[in-house]
Design a protein around this motif. Structure first.
Motif, PDB file in Angstrom:
ATOM      1  N   THR A  62       0.832  -1.205   0.000  1.00  0.00           N
ATOM      2  CA  THR A  62       0.000   0.000   0.000  1.00  0.00           C
ATOM      3  C   THR A  62       0.865   1.253   0.000  1.00  0.00           C
ATOM      4  O   THR A  62       0.583   2.218  -0.728  1.00  0.00           O
ATOM      5  CB  THR A  62      -0.942   0.002   1.220  1.00  0.00           C
ATOM      6  OG1 THR A  62      -1.786  -1.156   1.173  1.00  0.00           O
ATOM      7  CG2 THR A  62      -1.819   1.246   1.224  1.00  0.00           C
ATOM      8  N   ILE A  63       1.925   1.266   0.803  1.00  0.00           N
ATOM      9  CA  ILE A  63       2.841   2.419   0.806  1.00  0.00           C
ATOM     10  C   ILE A  63       3.509   2.559  -0.561  1.00  0.00           C
ATOM     11  O   ILE A  63       3.627   3.670  -1.106  1.00  0.00           O
ATOM     12  CB  ILE A  63       3.897   2.263   1.917  1.00  0.00           C
ATOM     13  CG1 ILE A  63       3.227   2.276   3.287  1.00  0.00           C
ATOM     14  CG2 ILE A  63       4.933   3.382   1.825  1.00  0.00           C
ATOM     15  CD1 ILE A  63       4.172   2.115   4.446  1.00  0.00           C
ATOM     16  N   MET A  64       3.954   1.441  -1.136  1.00  0.00           N
ATOM     17  CA  MET A  64       4.575   1.489  -2.457  1.00  0.00           C
ATOM     18  C   MET A  64       3.591   2.005  -3.505  1.00  0.00           C
ATOM     19  O   MET A  64       3.956   2.759  -4.410  1.00  0.00           O
ATOM     20  CB  MET A  64       5.081   0.102  -2.836  1.00  0.00           C
ATOM     21  CG  MET A  64       6.233  -0.384  -1.987  1.00  0.00           C
ATOM     22  SD  MET A  64       6.637  -2.113  -2.307  1.00  0.00           S
ATOM     23  CE  MET A  64       7.132  -2.032  -4.023  1.00  0.00           C
ATOM     24  N   ASP A  65       2.328   1.613  -3.379  1.00  0.00           N
ATOM     25  CA  ASP A  65       1.306   2.073  -4.319  1.00  0.00           C
ATOM     26  C   ASP A  65       1.095   3.580  -4.190  1.00  0.00           C
ATOM     27  O   ASP A  65       0.909   4.284  -5.192  1.00  0.00           O
ATOM     28  CB  ASP A  65       0.005   1.321  -4.046  1.00  0.00           C
ATOM     29  CG  ASP A  65      -1.052   1.591  -5.097  1.00  0.00           C
ATOM     30  OD1 ASP A  65      -0.716   1.585  -6.298  1.00  0.00           O
ATOM     31  OD2 ASP A  65      -2.219   1.801  -4.722  1.00  0.00           O
ATOM     32  N   LEU A  66       1.133   4.100  -2.969  1.00  0.00           N
ATOM     33  CA  LEU A  66       1.007   5.544  -2.757  1.00  0.00           C
ATOM     34  C   LEU A  66       2.200   6.283  -3.359  1.00  0.00           C
ATOM     35  O   LEU A  66       2.060   7.400  -3.875  1.00  0.00           O
ATOM     36  CB  LEU A  66       0.883   5.841  -1.261  1.00  0.00           C
ATOM     37  CG  LEU A  66      -0.430   5.400  -0.600  1.00  0.00           C
ATOM     38  CD1 LEU A  66      -0.349   5.544   0.918  1.00  0.00           C
ATOM     39  CD2 LEU A  66      -1.609   6.209  -1.147  1.00  0.00           C
ATOM     40  N   ILE A  67       3.375   5.677  -3.286  1.00  0.00           N
ATOM     41  CA  ILE A  67       4.552   6.274  -3.930  1.00  0.00           C
ATOM     42  C   ILE A  67       4.387   6.251  -5.450  1.00  0.00           C
ATOM     43  O   ILE A  67       4.645   7.244  -6.138  1.00  0.00           O
ATOM     44  CB  ILE A  67       5.839   5.520  -3.520  1.00  0.00           C
ATOM     45  CG1 ILE A  67       6.109   5.691  -2.026  1.00  0.00           C
ATOM     46  CG2 ILE A  67       7.042   6.005  -4.325  1.00  0.00           C
ATOM     47  CD1 ILE A  67       7.253   4.843  -1.505  1.00  0.00           C
TER      48      ILE A  67
END
Length: 376
Positions: free
Chosen positions: A117-122
């Protein structure tokens, strides 16, 4: 009559038949064993023998439950590899339904989903990787990794579970910059670890609620069989323990058979309690197709030789593959293929790759999650 909706009545009939047959079997056995003369066995002896037979028969109830509720529907899908993302669902949703852990409950995300999820936000530019310094060409020689929240992006369109992560990161913001090392170091303090635990649990709850509210969880997986088999496990284990206590205070020889049967029942019950829900529960036709498509994509991205031979045709697509491979717990194959296929200068400028890279934030967050979620 739909047999799957009437399993309780069927089990009662089976128990009645077992009682009747076992009683007559024991009676006939005693008759034949003594030359055709029935011995005056007392009621308790016959009762214990019947209970022994019932406990052995009861040990097969999980099999009956599986036959009614655990068998998967047939689907018309036989593709071994998926070369494109099967759906556009957020990686946390894919992780919750198709995550790599065999004992993970369907609909409950795990650490891989949190990192993805964090990678997707990046990747969608809600978070920006900042100030990554290198010593020469060695990708291992980077310093601390920092994040910055992109204030130009409208967060109102994000899912609630995505906003939970942004709210968590804001708590560690200093002069607009978030240090991943600071997050890791703060986990040694009880207050910070408890705050992270609450954040992680809230994030997981919001992911599950998203699935429930959209109706996708019920549409994909039916838990009824798993519920029944867990109830059997608890009740069966209780009966087995009571039987073990009872045989120690009863002098009749017939209780020996009851003791052996209670051990069999107890083993069956214990296995039922720890059994993954995918066995007794079952996918719907929609759910099985959904899982099969993502499993075929997983097979593709975790096969280094295959993804090297059929690579994505753009850096942006590489990034999407890496995000979803992380959600599925198989990011290593994509990272390795990226290192083989892309120049180092491209990799060093790739925020998704650098965030996922070994000894950078994903391992920091994974360690932090493990530390925060450890029992007190």
């Amino acid at each position: 009559m739909d047999l799957k909706e009437n399993i309780n009545q069927i089990l009662l009939i089976l128990i009645f038949l077992i009682v009747a047959v076992s009683y007559n079997f024991i009676y006939l056995f005693q008759y034949m064993s003594y030359g055709g003369y029935l011995l005056p066995y007392d009621f308790n002896t016959y009762l214990y023998l019947i209970l022994a037979v019932l406990m052995v028969a009861g040990s097969f109830i999980p099999l009956v439950i599986y036959l009614f509720y655990g068998r998967e529907p047939e689907i018309d899908y036989n593709t071994m590899y998926e070369y494109d993302l099967p759906t556009d669902d957020p990686p946390a949703i894919v992780n919750a339904i198709c995550g790599s852990s065999g004992y993970k409950k369907i609909g409950i995300p795990d650490i891989d989903g949190f990192n993805a999820t964090i990678m997707d936000l990046i990747d969608r530019n809600y978070l920006i990787l900042k100030d990554v310094q290198f010593d020469g060409d060695d990708l291992n020689s980077h310093g601390s990794v920092f994040l910055e929240i992109n204030t130009d992006k409208d967060v109102s369109s994000l899912w609630e579970f995505e906003r939970v992560i942004l709210d968590f990161l804001i708590e560690y913001e200093q002069d607009g910059i978030i240090s991943m090392d600071l997050i890791s170091e703060s986990m040694s303090y009880i207050e910070s670890a408890e705050f992270f635990r609450e954040t992680y649990e809230k994030w997981a709850y919001e992911v599950k609620q998203t699935l429930i509210n959209d109706g996708n969880l019920k549409k994909a997986f039916l838990r009824k069989g798993d519920k029944y088999i867990k109830i059997f496990g608890i009740l069966g284990l209780a009966v087995a323990l009571i039987a073990q206590v009872f045989i120690r205070v009863n002098p009749l020889a017939a209780v020996y058979y009851m003791g052996v049967s209670s051990i069999i029942l107890g083993a069956s019950s214990a296995i039922s309690i720890v059994m993954p829900e995918k066995i007794a529960g079952r996918w719907t036709e929609y759910g099985r197709e959904y899982y099969a498509h993502w499993d075929s994509f997983k097979t593709y991205v975790e096969d280094f030789s295959l993804i090297k031979e059929y690579p994505p045709n753009s850096v942006n697509l590489w990034n999407r593959y890496l995000v979803y491979a992380t959600a599925l717990g198989v990011a290593h194959g994509v990272k390795k293929a990226m290192e083989f296929s892309l120049p180092k200068d491209i990799l060093r400028e790739n925020d998704i790759y650098m965030f996922q890279y070994d000894n950078t934030p994903t391992s920091v967050l994974t360690n932090a999650i493990n530390s925060a979620l450890e029992p007190d």
